[in-house]
Design a protein around this motif. Sequence first.
Motif, PDB file in Angstrom:
ATOM      1  N   ALA A 259       8.657   4.681   0.580  1.00 38.22           N
ATOM      2  CA  ALA A 259       9.363   3.310   0.143  1.00 38.22           C
ATOM      3  C   ALA A 259       9.487   3.293  -1.470  1.00 38.22           C
ATOM      4  N   VAL A 260       8.449   3.502  -2.129  1.00 39.61           N
ATOM      5  CA  VAL A 260       8.390   3.411  -3.472  1.00 39.61           C
ATOM      6  C   VAL A 260       9.032   4.768  -4.070  1.00 39.61           C
ATOM      7  N   ALA A 261       9.025   5.839  -3.243  1.00 35.55           N
ATOM      8  CA  ALA A 261       9.968   7.120  -3.830  1.00 35.55           C
ATOM      9  C   ALA A 261      11.156   6.864  -3.610  1.00 35.55           C
ATOM     10  N   GLU A 262      11.523   6.270  -2.435  1.00 31.28           N
ATOM     11  CA  GLU A 262      12.995   5.989  -2.375  1.00 31.28           C
ATOM     12  C   GLU A 262      13.554   4.864  -3.091  1.00 31.28           C
ATOM     13  N   GLY A 263      12.758   4.394  -3.912  1.00 27.18           N
ATOM     14  CA  GLY A 263      13.631   3.420  -5.006  1.00 27.18           C
ATOM     15  C   GLY A 263      13.493   2.104  -4.471  1.00 27.18           C
ATOM     16  N   LEU A 264      12.682   1.738  -3.324  1.00 31.42           N
ATOM     17  CA  LEU A 264      12.763   0.257  -2.658  1.00 31.42           C
ATOM     18  C   LEU A 264      12.058  -0.607  -3.982  1.00 31.42           C
ATOM     19  N   ASP A 265      12.402  -2.040  -3.829  1.00 32.51           N
ATOM     20  CA  ASP A 265      12.055  -3.112  -4.918  1.00 32.51           C
ATOM     21  C   ASP A 265      10.991  -3.648  -4.374  1.00 32.51           C
ATOM     22  N   GLY A 266      10.445  -3.880  -3.003  1.00 29.48           N
ATOM     23  CA  GLY A 266       9.466  -4.663  -2.436  1.00 29.48           C
ATOM     24  C   GLY A 266       9.110  -4.311  -1.168  1.00 29.48           C
ATOM     25  N   LEU A 267       7.903  -4.629  -0.541  1.00 30.94           N
ATOM     26  CA  LEU A 267       7.550  -4.398   0.854  1.00 30.94           C
ATOM     27  C   LEU A 267       6.860  -5.601   1.359  1.00 30.94           C
ATOM     28  N   ILE A 268       7.279  -5.865   2.553  1.00 31.95           N
ATOM     29  CA  ILE A 268       6.307  -6.813   3.190  1.00 31.95           C
ATOM     30  C   ILE A 268       5.308  -6.304   4.450  1.00 31.95           C
ATOM     31  N   VAL A 269       4.185  -6.323   4.130  1.00 31.40           N
ATOM     32  CA  VAL A 269       3.177  -5.806   5.293  1.00 31.40           C
ATOM     33  C   VAL A 269       3.071  -6.816   6.362  1.00 31.40           C
ATOM     34  N   SER A 270       3.654  -6.569   7.450  1.00 29.45           N
ATOM     35  CA  SER A 270       3.926  -7.374   8.725  1.00 29.45           C
ATOM     36  C   SER A 270       3.944  -6.438   9.938  1.00 29.45           C
ATOM     37  N   ASN A 271       3.233  -7.057  10.913  1.00 27.06           N
ATOM     38  CA  ASN A 271       3.350  -6.602  12.065  1.00 27.06           C
ATOM     39  C   ASN A 271       4.310  -7.528  13.096  1.00 27.06           C
ATOM     40  N   HIS A 272       5.175  -8.063  12.564  1.00 27.99           N
ATOM     41  CA  HIS A 272       6.294  -9.111  13.252  1.00 27.99           C
ATOM     42  C   HIS A 272       5.658 -10.135  13.807  1.00 27.99           C
ATOM     43  N   GLY A 273       4.471 -10.556  13.150  1.00 32.76           N
ATOM     44  CA  GLY A 273       3.896 -11.701  14.104  1.00 32.76           C
ATOM     45  C   GLY A 273       3.356 -11.446  15.321  1.00 32.76           C
ATOM     46  N   GLY A 274       3.047 -10.164  15.402  1.00 25.57           N
ATOM     47  CA  GLY A 274       2.443  -9.658  16.764  1.00 25.57           C
ATOM     48  C   GLY A 274       3.619  -9.509  17.951  1.00 25.57           C
ATOM     49  N   ARG A 275       4.864  -9.635  17.431  1.00 31.81           N
ATOM     50  CA  ARG A 275       5.988  -9.620  18.395  1.00 31.81           C
ATOM     51  C   ARG A 275       6.632  -8.052  18.271  1.00 31.81           C
ATOM     52  N   ALA A 276       6.243  -6.896  17.886  1.00 30.56           N
ATOM     53  CA  ALA A 276       6.755  -5.540  17.842  1.00 30.56           C
ATOM     54  C   ALA A 276       5.814  -4.605  18.527  1.00 30.56           C
ATOM     55  N   LEU A 277       4.917  -4.089  18.043  1.00 27.99           N
ATOM     56  CA  LEU A 277       4.056  -2.968  18.507  1.00 27.99           C
ATOM     57  C   LEU A 277       2.590  -3.769  18.914  1.00 27.99           C
ATOM     58  N   ASP A 278       2.384  -3.737  20.077  1.00 25.09           N
ATOM     59  CA  ASP A 278       1.021  -4.509  20.563  1.00 25.09           C
ATOM     60  C   ASP A 278      -0.076  -3.152  20.317  1.00 25.09           C
ATOM     61  N   THR A 279      -1.146  -3.822  20.013  1.00 27.11           N
ATOM     62  CA  THR A 279      -2.531  -3.049  19.695  1.00 27.11           C
ATOM     63  C   THR A 279      -2.590  -2.362  18.180  1.00 27.11           C
ATOM     64  N   ALA A 280      -1.337  -2.590  17.428  1.00 29.79           N
ATOM     65  CA  ALA A 280      -1.263  -2.496  16.125  1.00 29.79           C
ATOM     66  C   ALA A 280      -2.261  -3.311  15.441  1.00 29.79           C
ATOM     67  N   PRO A 281      -2.985  -2.838  14.132  1.00 28.08           N
ATOM     68  CA  PRO A 281      -3.845  -3.772  13.476  1.00 28.08           C
ATOM     69  C   PRO A 281      -3.262  -4.964  12.885  1.00 28.08           C
ATOM     70  N   ALA A 282      -4.134  -6.038  12.748  1.00 26.12           N
ATOM     71  CA  ALA A 282      -3.699  -7.203  11.948  1.00 26.12           C
ATOM     72  C   ALA A 282      -2.976  -6.729  10.729  1.00 26.12           C
ATOM     73  N   SER A 283      -2.025  -7.635  10.233  1.00 28.41           N
ATOM     74  CA  SER A 283      -1.436  -7.425   9.104  1.00 28.41           C
ATOM     75  C   SER A 283      -2.395  -7.300   7.722  1.00 28.41           C
ATOM     76  N   ILE A 284      -3.336  -8.286   7.898  1.00 28.56           N
ATOM     77  CA  ILE A 284      -4.410  -8.370   6.635  1.00 28.56           C
ATOM     78  C   ILE A 284      -5.142  -7.087   6.859  1.00 28.56           C
ATOM     79  N   GLU A 285      -5.454  -6.323   7.877  1.00 26.61           N
ATOM     80  CA  GLU A 285      -6.135  -5.261   7.927  1.00 26.61           C
ATOM     81  C   GLU A 285      -5.341  -4.104   7.459  1.00 26.61           C
TER      82      GLU A 285
END
Length: 379
Positions: A259-285
């Motif tokens: 994302a940085v290399a592609e010139g994006l302006d910001g990121l949000i670390v998020s697992n969609h509030g646990g609503r997308a991929l189950d068994t993904a790590p917690a966002s804070i992890e």
Amino acid sequence: MVFSEAFEGDETIFQAPPIPPGILTVTDYEAFARERMGENAWAYISTGTADELTLRANREAFDRLRLEGRVLAEMSGAHTRLSLFGDEYEHPFLLAPVAFHRLVHPDGELATAFGASAIRAGMVVSTQASVTLEQVARQATSPLWFQLYMQHDRAFTAVLARRAEEAGYRALVVTVDAPVTLRNREQRAGFRLPAGIEAANLRGLTPPPPPRAEPHESEVFRGLLAGAATWKDIAWLRTVTRLPIVLKGIMSPADAARAVAEGLDGLIVSNHGGRALDTAPASIEALPRVAEAVAGRIPVLMDGGIRRGSDALKALALGAKAVLIGRPYIYGLAVGGPVGIAHVVKILRTELEIAMTLTGCPTLDAIDRSIIWERSQTG
């Protein structure tokens, strides 16, 4: 913070029921919200994906983190101000994009915008808002960002981006982590949008054709992924908007670095509030690894599981510039309308200020990883 029971905005007069006595924390709102929302709305708002392991992990991971108290720090002039994309904010709490606010309050996102403006919180308006992005913009006085889902019709997507730009939104937040979903609790409840509630910003969009897979073929790969965004689409989006583009749903350091290399302006670390991929790590992890990959080149924000001001402090210590809250403010909206939203943010801000004081951090810039009690220190 005291409000009257009815207060007038640009578009409507909002009725604000009194906050029930005994609500002292953000989590106190939840039981009242469930009662007022009803089971249909509750199934949509509260559910996670599959077995909801990641939904639970978002909270459990915060609870495992410990803070190191500091004493006798100089706190004169302490504040929680920060700057994002040229706008000044009084505190680091933004309202995350959540669809269909009219599920829980008759004025929907208009009431949300009024409450957010009262407490001077930034708000990210969902593509699937139940009122138009222009109506929200006329109501709000705090900065607005627009959350953009890439539509199968890219021309319609471009129109959405331009509408947000023309209405005065300050950034585009492109959610990239949920091209397909599996929410079993929502399915079991038979969730349906009530009559009169729709994705107002998507009026005029021709729906994609239904999957046409044979019984032995994959409906996911042969239909549901039609129109799903790729890195090429993110590059294309840059050509149709002047707004900063923030990717929401980044959990991988590799994706962050790209994302940085592609010139994006910001990121949000998020697992969609646990609503997308189950068994993904917690966002804070995931946050520290993403922040390390970004190395301060663009702002990193985080959402998922924040229920205390001390949670926000932990996120800031591990590399976040600001944090977003989702379900907590929706519960506040369901219980107290705009007052409930302002009260939720006020609680979190006060708790953050207390935690900053007790860890010796007079400003957000003073918060760093040294206030996280590392396991090695416990022997």
